[in-house]
Design a protein around this motif. Structure first.
Motif, PDB file in Angstrom:
ATOM      1  N   LEU A 193      -9.727   8.424   2.114  1.00  0.00           N
ATOM      2  CA  LEU A 193      -8.262   8.498   2.048  1.00  0.00           C
ATOM      3  C   LEU A 193      -7.820   8.719   0.609  1.00  0.00           C
ATOM      4  O   LEU A 193      -6.632   8.735   0.298  1.00  0.00           O
ATOM      5  CB  LEU A 193      -7.625   7.210   2.593  1.00  0.00           C
ATOM      6  N   GLY A 247     -10.645   3.429   5.518  1.00  0.00           N
ATOM      7  CA  GLY A 247      -9.912   2.158   5.497  1.00  0.00           C
ATOM      8  C   GLY A 247     -10.266   1.288   6.683  1.00  0.00           C
ATOM      9  O   GLY A 247     -11.002   1.697   7.584  1.00  0.00           O
ATOM     10  N   ASP A 248      -9.802   0.050   6.635  1.00  0.00           N
ATOM     11  CA  ASP A 248      -9.999  -0.929   7.711  1.00  0.00           C
ATOM     12  C   ASP A 248     -11.468  -1.231   7.975  1.00  0.00           C
ATOM     13  O   ASP A 248     -11.864  -1.534   9.107  1.00  0.00           O
ATOM     14  CB  ASP A 248      -9.325  -0.456   9.017  1.00  0.00           C
ATOM     15  N   THR A 287      -4.060   9.061   1.542  1.00  0.00           N
ATOM     16  CA  THR A 287      -2.960   8.291   0.976  1.00  0.00           C
ATOM     17  C   THR A 287      -2.638   8.874  -0.397  1.00  0.00           C
ATOM     18  O   THR A 287      -3.277   9.839  -0.833  1.00  0.00           O
ATOM     19  CB  THR A 287      -3.300   6.789   0.933  1.00  0.00           C
ATOM     20  N   ILE A 313       1.246  13.455   8.932  1.00  0.00           N
ATOM     21  CA  ILE A 313       0.038  12.817   8.386  1.00  0.00           C
ATOM     22  C   ILE A 313      -0.266  11.541   9.163  1.00  0.00           C
ATOM     23  O   ILE A 313      -1.413  11.140   9.308  1.00  0.00           O
ATOM     24  CB  ILE A 313       0.249  12.523   6.880  1.00  0.00           C
ATOM     25  N   THR A 363       1.901   5.231   7.054  1.00  0.00           N
ATOM     26  CA  THR A 363       2.323   3.907   7.515  1.00  0.00           C
ATOM     27  C   THR A 363       3.849   3.761   7.450  1.00  0.00           C
ATOM     28  O   THR A 363       4.381   2.736   7.852  1.00  0.00           O
ATOM     29  CB  THR A 363       1.663   2.808   6.659  1.00  0.00           C
ATOM     30  N   ASN A 382       0.758  -0.459   2.457  1.00  0.00           N
ATOM     31  CA  ASN A 382       0.109   0.329   3.516  1.00  0.00           C
ATOM     32  C   ASN A 382      -1.192  -0.373   3.931  1.00  0.00           C
ATOM     33  O   ASN A 382      -1.680  -0.199   5.032  1.00  0.00           O
ATOM     34  CB  ASN A 382      -0.178   1.774   3.059  1.00  0.00           C
ATOM     35  N   ALA A 383      -1.745  -1.181   3.015  1.00  0.00           N
ATOM     36  CA  ALA A 383      -2.964  -1.929   3.304  1.00  0.00           C
ATOM     37  C   ALA A 383      -2.663  -3.088   4.248  1.00  0.00           C
ATOM     38  O   ALA A 383      -1.579  -3.660   4.222  1.00  0.00           O
ATOM     39  CB  ALA A 383      -3.550  -2.468   1.994  1.00  0.00           C
ATOM     40  N   GLY A 384      -3.644  -3.402   5.074  1.00  0.00           N
ATOM     41  CA  GLY A 384      -3.566  -4.599   5.913  1.00  0.00           C
ATOM     42  C   GLY A 384      -4.950  -5.208   5.898  1.00  0.00           C
ATOM     43  O   GLY A 384      -5.878  -4.645   6.474  1.00  0.00           O
ATOM     44  N   HIS A 385      -5.115  -6.307   5.176  1.00  0.00           N
ATOM     45  CA  HIS A 385      -6.430  -6.928   5.019  1.00  0.00           C
ATOM     46  C   HIS A 385      -6.454  -8.244   5.785  1.00  0.00           C
ATOM     47  O   HIS A 385      -5.660  -9.137   5.516  1.00  0.00           O
ATOM     48  CB  HIS A 385      -6.746  -7.138   3.533  1.00  0.00           C
ATOM     49  N   ILE A 441       4.972   4.705   0.566  1.00  0.00           N
ATOM     50  CA  ILE A 441       3.911   4.747  -0.446  1.00  0.00           C
ATOM     51  C   ILE A 441       3.880   6.104  -1.183  1.00  0.00           C
ATOM     52  O   ILE A 441       3.915   6.155  -2.412  1.00  0.00           O
ATOM     53  CB  ILE A 441       2.530   4.483   0.214  1.00  0.00           C
ATOM     54  N   ALA A 454      -8.149  -1.008  -1.770  1.00  0.00           N
ATOM     55  CA  ALA A 454      -7.436  -0.825  -0.505  1.00  0.00           C
ATOM     56  C   ALA A 454      -7.764   0.579   0.000  1.00  0.00           C
ATOM     57  O   ALA A 454      -8.270   1.418  -0.750  1.00  0.00           O
ATOM     58  CB  ALA A 454      -5.938  -0.989  -0.698  1.00  0.00           C
ATOM     59  N   ARG A 486      -0.943   0.558  15.281  1.00  0.00           N
ATOM     60  CA  ARG A 486      -1.369   1.765  16.012  1.00  0.00           C
ATOM     61  C   ARG A 486      -2.832   1.656  16.414  1.00  0.00           C
ATOM     62  O   ARG A 486      -3.632   1.013  15.728  1.00  0.00           O
ATOM     63  CB  ARG A 486      -1.218   3.001  15.112  1.00  0.00           C
TER      64      ARG A 486
HETATM   65  P1  IMO Z   1      -6.522  -0.750   4.344  1.00  0.00           P
HETATM   66  O1  IMO Z   1      -6.442  -1.227   2.910  1.00  0.00           O
HETATM   67  C1  IMO Z   1      -6.362   2.560   7.146  1.00  0.00           C
HETATM   68  C2  IMO Z   1      -3.655   5.855   6.173  1.00  0.00           C
HETATM   69  C3  IMO Z   1      -2.458   6.053   7.092  1.00  0.00           C
HETATM   70  C4  IMO Z   1      -2.322   7.549   7.011  1.00  0.00           C
HETATM   71  C5  IMO Z   1      -2.646   7.842   5.544  1.00  0.00           C
HETATM   72  C6  IMO Z   1      -1.433   7.971   4.646  1.00  0.00           C
HETATM   73  O2  IMO Z   1      -6.019  -1.732   5.324  1.00  0.00           O
HETATM   74  O3  IMO Z   1      -7.886  -0.230   4.654  1.00  0.00           O
HETATM   75  P2  IMO Z   1       0.262   6.192   3.628  1.00  0.00           P
HETATM   76  O4  IMO Z   1       1.219   5.251   4.286  1.00  0.00           O
HETATM   77  O5  IMO Z   1      -0.727   5.534   2.730  1.00  0.00           O
HETATM   78  O6  IMO Z   1       0.960   7.327   2.943  1.00  0.00           O
HETATM   79  O7  IMO Z   1      -0.561   6.861   4.842  1.00  0.00           O
HETATM   80  O8  IMO Z   1      -3.439   6.760   5.113  1.00  0.00           O
HETATM   81  N1  IMO Z   1      -3.776   4.496   5.590  1.00  0.00           N
HETATM   82  C7  IMO Z   1      -4.681   3.597   6.000  1.00  0.00           C
HETATM   83  N2  IMO Z   1      -5.576   3.640   7.019  1.00  0.00           N
HETATM   84  N3  IMO Z   1      -6.321   1.497   6.320  1.00  0.00           N
HETATM   85  C8  IMO Z   1      -5.456   1.452   5.284  1.00  0.00           C
HETATM   86  O9  IMO Z   1      -5.472   0.460   4.380  1.00  0.00           O
HETATM   87  C9  IMO Z   1      -4.558   2.516   5.111  1.00  0.00           C
HETATM   88  N4  IMO Z   1      -3.575   2.784   4.226  1.00  0.00           N
HETATM   89  C10 IMO Z   1      -3.121   4.008   4.523  1.00  0.00           C
HETATM   90  O10 IMO Z   1      -2.734   5.612   8.395  1.00  0.00           O
HETATM   91  O11 IMO Z   1      -3.298   8.176   7.793  1.00  0.00           O
END
Ligand code: IMO
Ligand code: GDP
Ligand code: MG
Length: 431
Positions: free
Chosen positions: A229, A12-13, A240, A127, A130, A38-41, A134, A224, A304
């Protein structure tokens, strides 16, 4: 004509938001298909930053259709705040329409509560979710006790389902976690309020998508999270709760496989991970700190610090395999500027001498024994934010990109050299 999916190849990210915003110019419909807030775009346009959690990253463009597909879990409060926030800043063009699938599962207050209580109970084994509820929302979907957007429009059905599910949730919250039980009436009225406000956006998005596709309109699928993940293919249990690979676009949006012509994998020029779990190329030394600082690697959702490490081509190759990625978009190449040497992980080797180059062991114990095998490249010192063609890049930066192409077997069609929409080298536009 082409329809394109943009997905993450790491944890992610990777910069999916930036790439989707850029490609949205050439698309007619932009749809999310899994995950939730949980996504941040992050999108940066003319120096202004916008962070989207649920609304597709095409929203800043005029004359688009943005869809939140049935595979997404929707927290109505967050969605309404996001809509209001964009409108207040005049970033939601009146000519662009937003639709939410009536099939989306709804994140309820008890989902958030359970998510946080569970993490707290796990202590250092957590884990690192977020905390947005979710996992618990997807669990209810699979347990067939979830509440869908469509249910919010039948108050009697909604109340019936809510009473049944909250009976179980309150027992769990109070007896297992020692938390205060939640009030059905309060939640019922809160969500009835959201339903009224959401109503204009809610529809059968599957029909819209398939109609637009039939008419030859261009569709952009916005993933996302990232491949590692993914609930099936990621570093379980540090993942996730949804499928993040391209296959999820089909069921999460309600389309057939032949609709997607190109799968663009977004890959940061190095690796980051937010939350717990194994990370073979993690750098806990000065270089890791440097990447974290220079790359401003803070979570767009939770703030974080993101853990940082070298680019891991074992991981990326696996993502390419699992999602049939046809092209790569490399982001944040500018952050590597100034490093004397750059390493790239080409394989893993265990203490027993086993080697992997496109397999990330599912066995956590084996994975923890994996050591990265690196190739080392010379860095570059020149600023690259102004580069707009591959020829503008210093020779060593070009070599790094060529190395990624060689190791992945997939062409790099975009190189991002800054957060801004225009800070991009477009080798080939998929639209
Ligand atoms: P985008 O779309 C980075 C990570 C969380 C955690 C794990 C489970 O912005 O790339 P959750 O809340 O989904 O049950 O958390 O997944 N996580 C992400 N890490 N980018 C994301 O989204 C993420 N969405 C969830 O940090 O490790
Ligand atoms: P996403 O979840 O995949 O959309 O990625 P995030 O938005 O969570 O994180 C990517 C971060 O890197 C955001 O702050 C972006 O603005 C930023 N970003 C994206 N591409 C580049 C780039 O090429 N260079 C730099 N310096 N920043 C970038
Ligand atoms: Mg993000």
């Amino acid at each position: 004509m082409a329809n394109v999916a943009v997905i993450g190849t790491q944890w992610g990210d990777e910069g999916k938001g930036k790439v989707v915003d850029l490609y949205a110019e050439g698309a007619d419909v932009i749809t999310r298909f899994q995950g939730g807030n949980n996504a941040g775009h992050t999108l940066v346009v003319k120096g202004k930053q916008t962070i989207l959690h649920l609304i597709p990253s095409g929203i800043l463009h005029k004359n688009k259709i943005c869809i939140i597909g049935n595979g997404v879990v929707v927290d109505p409060q967050i969605l309404l705040e996001e809509i209001d926030g964009l409108k207040a800043k005049k970033l939601f063009p009146p000519s662009t329409r937003l639709y939410v699938s009536e099939g989306c599962h709804v994140i309820m207050p008890y989902h958030r509560q359970i998510d946080m209580a569970r993490e707290a109970k796990k202590g250092d084994k957590k884990i690192g979710t977020t905390g947005r509820g979710i996992g618990p929302a997807y669990e209810d979907k699979m347990a067939r006790t979830g509440i869908r957007v469509v249910d919010l429009f039948s108050p009697e059905t909604f109340r019936e389902k809510l009473e049944a599910v909250m009976d179980e949730k309150n027992f769990y919250l109070s007896h297992y976690f020692g938390e205060k039980p939640m009030d059905v009436e309060v939640i019922f009225h809160e969500y009835m309020g959201y339903a009224q406000r959401l109503k204009p956006y809610v529809t059968d998005t599957v029909s819209i998508l398939n109609r637009e596709a039939r008419m030859g309109r261009k569709i952009l699928f916005e993933g996302a999270q990232g491949c590692h993940l993914d609930i099936d293919h990621g570093t379980y249990p540090f993942v996730t709760s949804s499928n993040t690979v391209v296959g999820a676009a089909l069921c999460g949006a309600g389309v057939g496989p032949s609709i997607i012509h190109e799968v663009v994998g977004v890959c940061k020029a190095y690796t980051t991970r937010v939350g717990g779990g194994p990370f073979v190329t993690e750098l806990t030394c000065d270089i890791g700190n440097y990447l974290q600082q220079a790359g401003r690697e803070f979570g767009a959702t939770t703030g974080r610090k993101r853990r940082c490490g070298w680019l891991d081509m074992v991981q990326v190759r696996r993502s390419i395999m699992v999602s049939g990625i046809t092209a790569l978009a490399i982001t944040k190449l500018d952050i590597l500027t100034g490093l004397e040497k750059i390493k790239i992980c080409v394989a893993y080797r265990t203490d027993e001498g086993e080697e992997f180059n496109d397999y990330v062991p599912l066995d956590g114990k084996k994975l923890s024994q994996c050591r990265p095998i690196y190739e080392e490249l010379e860095g570059w010192q020149e600023e690259i934010k102004e580069a707009r063609t591959m020829e503008d890049l210093p020779r060593n930066a070009r070599r790094y990109i060529e190395m990624i192409e060689t190791l992945s077997g997939v062409p790099v069609i975009l190189v991002s050299v800054g957060a801004g929409r225009n800070e991009t080298i477009i080798v080939r536009n998929p639209f």
